[in-house]
Design an enzyme around this catalytic site. Structure first.
Site, mmCIF file in Angstrom:
data_model
loop_
_atom_site.group_PDB
_atom_site.id
_atom_site.type_symbol
_atom_site.label_atom_id
_atom_site.label_comp_id
_atom_site.label_asym_id
_atom_site.label_seq_id
_atom_site.Cartn_x
_atom_site.Cartn_y
_atom_site.Cartn_z
ATOM 1 N N ALA A 8 0.853 -1.189 0.000
ATOM 2 C CA ALA A 8 0.000 0.000 0.000
ATOM 3 C C ALA A 8 0.889 1.240 0.000
ATOM 4 O O ALA A 8 1.798 1.354 0.813
ATOM 5 C CB ALA A 8 -0.901 0.022 1.240
ATOM 6 N N CYS A 9 0.624 2.148 -0.935
ATOM 7 C CA CYS A 9 1.397 3.384 -0.997
ATOM 8 C C CYS A 9 0.509 4.586 -0.669
ATOM 9 O O CYS A 9 -0.701 4.447 -0.520
ATOM 10 C CB CYS A 9 2.055 3.553 -2.374
ATOM 11 S SG CYS A 9 0.916 3.865 -3.721
ATOM 12 N N THR A 10 1.109 5.738 -0.562
ATOM 13 C CA THR A 10 0.368 6.933 -0.156
ATOM 14 C C THR A 10 -0.718 7.324 -1.145
ATOM 15 O O THR A 10 -1.795 7.750 -0.750
ATOM 16 C CB THR A 10 1.311 8.132 0.056
ATOM 17 O OG1 THR A 10 2.093 8.308 -1.122
ATOM 18 C CG2 THR A 10 2.215 7.915 1.241
ATOM 19 N N GLY A 12 -1.885 5.140 -3.545
ATOM 20 C CA GLY A 12 -2.710 3.950 -3.725
ATOM 21 C C GLY A 12 -2.813 3.487 -5.162
ATOM 22 O O GLY A 12 -3.741 2.764 -5.520
ATOM 23 N N THR A 16 1.881 0.745 -5.122
ATOM 24 C CA THR A 16 1.189 -0.405 -4.527
ATOM 25 C C THR A 16 1.332 -1.621 -5.430
ATOM 26 O O THR A 16 1.715 -2.703 -4.982
ATOM 27 C CB THR A 16 -0.308 -0.084 -4.317
ATOM 28 O OG1 THR A 16 -0.418 0.993 -3.389
ATOM 29 C CG2 THR A 16 -1.072 -1.289 -3.791
#
Length: 103
Positions: A8-10, A12, A16
């Site tokens: 999960a990244c900032t 999204g 990700t």
């Protein structure tokens, strides 16, 4: 070795899914079974079951944000890194997980 994890990244989106792909490719190259759940802008995809988590030797959380259901991994060996680390050094990361899991 059986590996499960979450990416999960900032934002999204890109990181990700890039992290998921890099981890899957590196694990398969090492002969491991892997399943990665993604938590992006469209929600949770490829959701892990509690049984899959319980059966795993180790879990990886390649996350830049708070994720849903992190407590599912409470009693397991967990490696937590940024998505950037998973993208840039997936082979080293999988090797390190083998060391930690003792497999």
């Amino acid at each position: 070795m059986k590996i499960v994890g979450v990416t999960a990244c900032t934002i999204g989106i890109a990181h990700t899914y890039l992290a998921q792909q890099k981890l899957e490719d590196a694990a398969k190259a090492a002969g491991d079974d892997i399943k990665i759940e993604t938590q992006g802008t469209i929600g949770v995809e490829n959701a892990l079951t509690q049984q899959e988590i319980d059966d795993a030797d180790i879990a990886i959380l390649a996350v830049d944000v708070k994720i849903q259901g992190e407590e599912r991994f409470a009693n397991h060996k967990v490696v937590k890194v940024s998505t950037e680390t998973a993208i840039k050094s997936p082979n080293k990361l999988i090797a390190k997980m083998h060391e930690i899991a003792g497999k």
